[in-house]
Design a protein around this motif. Structure first.
Motif: not given
Length: 342
Positions: A206-212, A239-241, A278-280
């Motif tokens: 499992p690898v956590r990924g974060e984006g904005l 935009y998604r970052v 948003d921060h996801w």
């Protein structure tokens, strides 16, 4: 035992969605069990389909084959559902150093890579608003996949036909019999686990990924851009970052550290105003050897997982390959067989 279905699937993320579509297209009656869980990567993924491993400027695993199958699958699905999921977009890699620019030029001369790489200008005036003193390259044949819309539409169809039960399946809910599997009163000769990081699968990491999700007023960009992080246009200067990679404490959700990292990368590219909408975060089901994981795990059970950050690219080929194995007895490619971790 008399069966209620031809196949049962646990999980309706990307793997479960594409596999259930694939099995149904081959005439099977499928029942899906799924409930939205916090940390599901499929529900927050940006949907970038890119065949190049940018940190090495090399094609990803079987990139040409995966692209051909993925493009055909999503376009056929669009026609069948009268929807728009697959949008070819230029993918621009902004070179951070002169060395990176030189490596790109070398790769373009290689016969294996040159059909995926270009240095031709992109017809997007917004690129002139981003600093690129060492120039940029273009990854060809890239696309943006609207994963969330595709999965939501699929879920609606499953619910309308009575083929989905919104419930988390526990190990105690699975009854294994001599000739099949039963789950909550539904039965089939085959059960496929598509729960991603929520399953215990040999070789899974499992690898956590974060984006904005951000608004960048005045940028007006219509292509995907990467320099330390990707920026994907969603329309109206939204935009998604992303994205980060973390192998520890993967279920922590969005972190302040991840947000600071992404904003730092974004500030290197864009000097204008940034509004964070948003921060996801999501947990990707990667694998130890960066290959998909599939195959039989028991007499009447199988798994489909291990896509990592390239699910949109890998899922159609993997689902078709697994279906050929389970339904037609075709041998699994040893590179993806779950038994390699046994």
């Amino acid at each position: 035992m008399p069966f209620t279905h031809d196949a049962l699937i646990i999980g309706q993320g990307l793997a479960g969605t594409v596999l259930s579509e694939t099995l149904a297209s081959r005439g099977l009656s499928v029942m899906v069990f799924d409930a939205r869980q916090v940390g599901s990567a499929s529900h927050v993924a940006a949907g970038v389909v890119n065949p190049i491993v940018l940190r090495r400027t090399l094609p990803s695993w079987r990139a040409s084959e995966m692209l051909a199958v993925a493009g055909a699958y999503y376009r056929e699905l669009e026609l069948d559902q009268e929807a728009d999921y697959w949008k070819p977009l230029p993918f621009v890699e902004i070179f951070p150093t002169a060395q990176e620019a030189a490596i790109w030029q070398l790769r373009m001369r290689d016969a294996e890579h040159k059909h995926m790489l270009s240095s031709a200008p992109v017809s997007d005036a917004s690129l002139e608003k981003l600093p690129h003193p060492y120039g940029y390259g273009v990854v060809l044949r890239c696309a943006w996949l609207n994963l969330q819309a595709m999965m939501a539409d699929h879920r609606e169809r499953l619910i309308a036909s009575g083929a989905l039960e919104e419930r988390i399946i526990l190990e105690s809910d699975i009854i294994r019999k001599a000739d099949g599997i039963e789950v909550l009163g539904r039965s089939a000769p085959l059960l496929v686990h598509c729960g991603g990081p929520f399953n215990t699968v040999p070789g899974l990491v499992p690898v956590r990924g974060e984006g904005l999700t951000v608004r960048l007023p005045g940028l007006g960009m219509n292509c995907m851009v990467h320099r330390g992080a990707f920026i994907v246009p969603m329309g109206d200067d939204v935009y998604r970052v992303g994205s980060t990679f973390a192998w520890d404490d993967v279920w922590s959700g969005p972190t302040d550290e991840g947000k600071r990292h992404l904003l730092d990368r974004l500030h290197r590219l864009w000097s204008g105003p940034i509004e964070v909408l948003d921060h996801w975060a999501g947990v990707r089901p990667a694998s130890k050897d960066r290959r998909p994981i599939m195959g039989r795990t028991g007499p009447h059970e199988a798994v489909l997982s291990g896509f990592g950050a390239r699910g949109g690219l890998l899922a159609p080929w993997c689902a078709a390959h697994l279906a050929d194995h389970l339904l037609n007895g075709k041998p699994l490619d040893p590179e993806v067989d779950v038994q390699r971790f046994a």
